[in-house]
Design a protein around this motif. Structure first.
Motif, mmCIF file in Angstrom:
data_model
loop_
_atom_site.group_PDB
_atom_site.id
_atom_site.type_symbol
_atom_site.label_atom_id
_atom_site.label_comp_id
_atom_site.label_asym_id
_atom_site.label_seq_id
_atom_site.Cartn_x
_atom_site.Cartn_y
_atom_site.Cartn_z
ATOM 1 N N GLU A 21 0.775 -1.205 -0.131
ATOM 2 C CA GLU A 21 0.049 -0.036 0.181
ATOM 3 C C GLU A 21 0.943 1.308 0.129
ATOM 4 O OE1 GLU A 21 -3.470 2.134 -0.352
ATOM 5 O OE2 GLU A 21 -3.508 0.082 -0.121
ATOM 6 N N ARG A 24 1.844 2.668 -3.435
ATOM 7 C CA ARG A 24 0.665 3.173 -4.451
ATOM 8 C C ARG A 24 1.387 4.246 -5.337
ATOM 9 N NH1 ARG A 24 -2.337 -1.367 -4.655
ATOM 10 N NH2 ARG A 24 -3.462 -1.785 -2.701
ATOM 11 N N ASN A 50 -6.478 -4.080 -7.268
ATOM 12 C CA ASN A 50 -7.516 -2.891 -7.034
ATOM 13 C C ASN A 50 -8.773 -3.330 -7.772
ATOM 14 O OD1 ASN A 50 -5.968 -1.470 -5.428
ATOM 15 N ND2 ASN A 50 -5.056 -0.177 -6.863
ATOM 16 N N LEU A 53 -12.515 -1.853 -7.120
ATOM 17 C CA LEU A 53 -12.844 -0.482 -7.309
ATOM 18 C C LEU A 53 -14.257 -0.581 -8.222
ATOM 19 C CD1 LEU A 53 -9.553 1.276 -8.113
ATOM 20 C CD2 LEU A 53 -10.887 1.843 -6.477
ATOM 21 N N GLY A 57 -15.642 1.459 -5.994
ATOM 22 C CA GLY A 57 -14.621 2.845 -6.286
ATOM 23 C C GLY A 57 -15.869 3.765 -6.877
ATOM 24 N N GLN A 58 -14.922 5.087 -6.686
ATOM 25 C CA GLN A 58 -15.900 6.174 -7.365
ATOM 26 C C GLN A 58 -15.194 6.500 -8.775
ATOM 27 O OE1 GLN A 58 -18.668 7.812 -6.369
ATOM 28 N NE2 GLN A 58 -18.494 8.854 -8.352
ATOM 29 N N ASN A 60 -13.587 8.436 -12.198
ATOM 30 C CA ASN A 60 -13.136 9.594 -12.288
ATOM 31 C C ASN A 60 -13.381 10.193 -13.926
ATOM 32 O OD1 ASN A 60 -11.040 10.498 -9.602
ATOM 33 N ND2 ASN A 60 -11.164 8.077 -10.156
ATOM 34 N N LEU A 112 -11.055 4.012 -13.003
ATOM 35 C CA LEU A 112 -11.057 3.855 -11.732
ATOM 36 C C LEU A 112 -9.554 3.528 -11.318
ATOM 37 C CD1 LEU A 112 -13.981 1.161 -12.175
ATOM 38 C CD2 LEU A 112 -13.745 2.959 -10.749
ATOM 39 N N TYR A 113 -9.113 4.264 -10.491
ATOM 40 C CA TYR A 113 -7.822 3.996 -9.924
ATOM 41 C C TYR A 113 -7.646 4.737 -8.561
ATOM 42 C CZ TYR A 113 -7.765 8.862 -11.434
ATOM 43 O OH TYR A 113 -8.112 10.326 -11.718
ATOM 44 N N ARG A 114 -6.488 4.634 -7.859
ATOM 45 C CA ARG A 114 -6.016 4.977 -6.704
ATOM 46 C C ARG A 114 -5.004 5.889 -6.874
ATOM 47 N NH1 ARG A 114 -8.868 2.318 -2.845
ATOM 48 N NH2 ARG A 114 -9.019 -0.027 -3.327
ATOM 49 N N VAL A 115 -5.083 7.221 -6.493
ATOM 50 C CA VAL A 115 -4.184 8.088 -6.658
ATOM 51 C C VAL A 115 -3.620 8.655 -8.141
ATOM 52 C CG1 VAL A 115 -2.079 8.963 -5.848
ATOM 53 C CG2 VAL A 115 -3.304 7.513 -4.461
ATOM 54 N N TRP A 133 -4.236 2.929 -15.910
ATOM 55 C CA TRP A 133 -5.466 2.451 -15.187
ATOM 56 C C TRP A 133 -6.524 3.514 -15.344
ATOM 57 C CZ3 TRP A 133 -3.842 1.149 -9.638
ATOM 58 C CH2 TRP A 133 -2.319 0.933 -9.397
#
Length: 246
Positions: A21, A24, A50, A53, A57-58, A60, A112-115, A133
């Motif tokens: 984590e 990321r 991930n 998501l 997830g939300q 973008n 959909l992704y983190r950061v 991503w």
């Protein structure tokens, strides 16, 4: 839904070197300490991990992605990391990609992704790769109406392959490989079915940029592209390198 023996050839990804984590993607699109670029396999695995998501997830939209990247570029220090230098150099074609990405399952592409929605990576320690991503497929597919094989193929032809056309502004020879992921879901509406809730999946294509360009120019077919590409498929229990048959 957990078995793909009918239509794939599997090779489990190596368990070593997977990012935790703390590693990321940073806003500039790098993993790790920001100095050297990560291995592409590590980036692909993070996308697979991930996949929830899709259900949790939300999404973008592309305008927010462009705004965030522009703000990040404006805030870069003079002593840029390797990833930051690559972002500054390739922002124009990346911007074009996000603004023109389209697929057959939704009106406007969402991610959909983190950061961060991308990473610059190294493929086999030498070749530069761009990992993106992850395009969100449309509404979940219905297992009561089609097979596992048909759903995976639809996610490929309806969402992943059409998105490749937006890479047409990448003209520089620096980037040798592209990795593009899509998240999709499947459920079974029949009474007592094990997947009455949406089960998420992550489908990733890794191919030479030159092969992708030939495909989008109509010089090779999707079958020709898949013959020289790697396809990774992940569900909630496993990750596999797969070969999708016609």
């Amino acid at each position: 839904m957990k078995k793909f023996i009918v239509f794939i050839t599997c090779a489990l990804l190596s368990a070593g070197g997977y990012a935790q984590e703390a590693n990321r993607p940073k806003p500039g699109g790098s993993v790790g300490d920001g100095g050297s670029l990560p291995n592409l396999q590590t980036c692909v695995h993070i996308a697979q991990q991930n996949l929830l998501l899709f259900t949790e997830g939300q999404p973008n939209d592309v305008n927010s992605i462009i705004k965030d990247i522009e703000q990040y570029i404006d805030s870069m220090p003079k002593n840029k990391t390797t990833a930051d230098q690559l972002l500054a150099k390739h922002f124009a074609p990346m911007r074009h990609f996000f603004l023109t990405t389209s697929n057959r399952t939704s009106v406007a592409a969402e991610f959909l992704y983190r950061v961060a929605p991308f990473n610059f990576c190294r493929y086999k320690d030498t070749a530069l790769a761009l990992n993106i991503w992850a395009v969100k497929d449309g509404e979940p597919y219905n297992l009561s109406k089609m097979t596992d094989k048909r759903i995976a193929r639809l996610a490929l032809t309806n969402c992943l392959l059409p998105s490749l056309a937006a890479l047409d502004e990448f003209k520089d020879n620096d980037i040798k490989y592209i990795a593009l992921s899509v998240y999709y879901g499947a459920k079974d509406s029949r009474e007592g079915a094990p997947h009455s809730n949406t089960a998420p999946y992550c489908l990733t294509l890794v191919a030479r940029l030159s092969d992708i360009q030939q495909y989008t120019d109509g010089l090779i077919t999707d079958k020709g592209l898949l013959a020289v590409a790697d396809i990774y498929l992940a569900d909630e229990e496993s990750e596999r390198q797969v070969k999708l048959e016609n």
